[in-house]
Design an enzyme around this catalytic site. Structure first.
Site, PDB file in Angstrom:
ATOM      1  N   ASP A  98      36.954  43.899  34.286  1.00  0.00           N
ATOM      2  CA  ASP A  98      36.454  44.046  32.923  1.00  0.00           C
ATOM      3  C   ASP A  98      37.441  44.744  31.987  1.00  0.00           C
ATOM      4  O   ASP A  98      37.668  44.276  30.862  1.00  0.00           O
ATOM      5  CB  ASP A  98      35.098  44.751  32.906  1.00  0.00           C
ATOM      6  N   MET A 118      33.728  45.598  38.183  1.00  0.00           N
ATOM      7  CA  MET A 118      34.620  45.696  39.339  1.00  0.00           C
ATOM      8  C   MET A 118      33.913  46.347  40.535  1.00  0.00           C
ATOM      9  O   MET A 118      32.805  46.882  40.405  1.00  0.00           O
ATOM     10  CB  MET A 118      35.864  46.499  38.963  1.00  0.00           C
ATOM     11  N   HIS A 119      34.574  46.266  41.688  1.00  0.00           N
ATOM     12  CA  HIS A 119      34.263  47.065  42.887  1.00  0.00           C
ATOM     13  C   HIS A 119      33.038  46.607  43.677  1.00  0.00           C
ATOM     14  O   HIS A 119      32.860  47.057  44.812  1.00  0.00           O
ATOM     15  CB  HIS A 119      34.055  48.545  42.543  1.00  0.00           C
TER      16      HIS A 119
END
Length: 490
Positions: free
Chosen positions: A236, A79-80
């Site tokens: 995830d 992520m991110h």
């Protein structure tokens, strides 16, 4: 047939799953992380695509007939990360990853610019999230920012390569600080605070919903009988929850992966930023989840194995019988920490060393330090009203029964180890692909896996850890006075 990809930090993993949810074949391709400056963490998106192609070649060769019959594809992933694209969808710079800590100053600026950020986004501004990364680029690489027309997260960039469409789903979008998590829509105010607008954002869908169909030319190149449908997918941890069947309020798991996660599904939006708890949308409609995160879980053991010069398995074999805590203490803040401290500058340490503290004691201290950090996460969730009574434990660290026993005693709850099988992000992504194709009810597909055993907390060890915990927690405040700033801007 359904295909699940998991775009991790260290590897891309792919699974081919049949209609009975049996894994027919799996493949993995490694990835490298670039660290051009202390605290920085980047990857070249093109390396993700090459890893996907390597997995495709392996699965196609392993099961050619089943491969050709794939109907749906799901993606999960790290992520991110910020993938910046120009007007031609060309990548402008390496992706700044989730564990990059350069943008702490920008986090403070973002919170000052949007006083109600916590209520909208459900999270503190942390350098791991996407929005502060864009502020950093705006400040330090203005020519790149000026050319940026679109921002995608890692798995959605891979999906765009497959479909030609820019689409994002709710769980991953929740980690950007641009999503109104309660409303499940982009926030104009949060986007404006980073100099962006809705035009820069991908179209939003639910994780189990169709997100596009593979380009016909690519489908033919890959050997599919017909272009598969792509699902929205999931970040995830949300994908891992789908793989575990953790889709109902109260379902929980603890992950001993590279990072450590305490995850609980909720039936409503429940932000708790004062404890640095993440409140995200789940990958399924009408559900959310909370997470506490420690950044270096299995990564701490991997670091210690490198220092000790032994494989992790060899270190674990040296552990003494688990009757009492280690002689030493370990703080696993090798990359800073999220829950409950939100401190990118803090760094790890051993403490309480003596002549009697040998290698085995230090290995035990590493396992206990990670367990105590996850106890911090669990306590932060409990303070928000989400108390764990039991949980499934997953991740590479779950292969060590000793570590699971330490964790059960530190958390004070039973932990369930799983029977043989694959239930991680790629499996959850394949389940989401099936839901997008068939329209089945999530409860019928996302069933819990079989358990191998339940590890109950040892009463004596749990009592000893409860007595040790205040001392361990006190070390954070002492350590924060000597840890150097994690902010790096050059």
């Amino acid at each position: 047939m359904f295909l699940g990809f998991d775009l991790g930090t260290s590897a891309v993993k792919a699974l081919l799953v049949d209609g009975d949810q049996r894994v027919l074949a799996e493949a993995a391709a490694p990835l490298a992380v670039s660290r051009p400056h202390p605290g920085w963490s980047e990857q070249d998106p093109e390396s993700w695509w090459q890893a996907v192609l390597d997995c495709v070649a392996a699965l196609r060769a392993a099961r050619p007939a089943d491969w050709a019959a794939v109907r749906g594809i799901g993606l999960s992933g790290q992520m991110h990360g910020a993938v910046l694209l120009d007007e031609h969808d060309t990548v402008l710079r390496p992706c700044i990853l989730w564990n990059d800590t350069r943008s702490m100053t920008e986090c403070r600026a973002l919170e000052a610019a949007v006083p109600d950020l916590h209520a909208i986004a459900g999270n503190l501004a942390m350098p791991g999230f996407t929005a502060p990364k864009l502020l950093w680029v705006r400040r330090h690489e203005p020519e790149i920012f000026a050319r940026t027309r679109h921002v995608l997260l890692p798995k959605s960039w891979v999906a765009q390569r497959m479909t030609g469409e820019r689409v994002e789903e709710m769980s991953d979008a929740s980690g950007t600080l641009w999503l109104d998590v309660g409303q499940r829509d982009w926030s104009e105010a949060l986007l404006a605070a980073t100099g962006l607008s809705r035009a820069a954002m991908p179209r939003l869908v639910e994780g189990s919903a169709p997100a596009g169909r593979m380009r016909a030319a690519l489908a033919a190149e890959w050997g599919f009988a017909a272009p598969p449908l792509l699902a929205g997918g999931a970040g995830d941890n949300a994908a891992g929850a789908v793989g575990l069947g953790a889709i109902r309020a109260g379902d929980a798991f603890v992950s001993l992966g590279t990072s450590g996660v305490v995850f609980a599904t909720t039936d409503r939006y429940r932000p708790w930023p004062q404890g640095a708890v993440h409140a995200f949308c789940h990958a399924l409609p009408g559900t959310w989840h909370q997470m506490g995160v420690t950044l270096s879980a299995a990564a701490s053991l991997a670091w210690w194995a490198g220092v000790a010069g032994l494989p992790e398995a060899a270190l674990l074999q040296e552990l003494p019988p688990l009757r009492e805590p280690s002689l030493a203490l370990f703080l696993p803040y090798l990359s800073g920490e999220r829950t409950p401290h939100n401190d990118a500058a803090i760094r790890g340490a051993f403490a309480g060393l003596s002549h009697e503290a040998g290698r085995a004691a230090l290995t035990q201290a590493v396992l206990e330090g990670v367990a105590f950090s996850l106890r911090d996460c669990a306590d932060a969730l409990a303070a928000s009203g989400t108390a764990l009574r039991e949980a499934t434990v997953i991740g590479g660290g779950a292969r060590s029964r000793d570590w699971v026993a330490i964790l059960a005693a530190a958390l004070g709850i039973p932990l369930h180890r799983l029977a043989a099988g694959e239930f991680g992000g790629a499996f959850g992504a394949a389940r989401l692909a099936r839901l997008a194709v068939t329209g089945e009810a999530a409860a019928a597909v996302c069933t819990p896996p079989a358990r191998a055993e339940t590890v109950e907390p040892d009463p004596a060890l749990a009592a000893a850890y409860a007595a040790r915990l205040p001392r361990w927690r006190g070390l954070y405040h002492a350590l924060s006075k000597v840890s150097s700033s994690g902010e790096t801007t050059a």
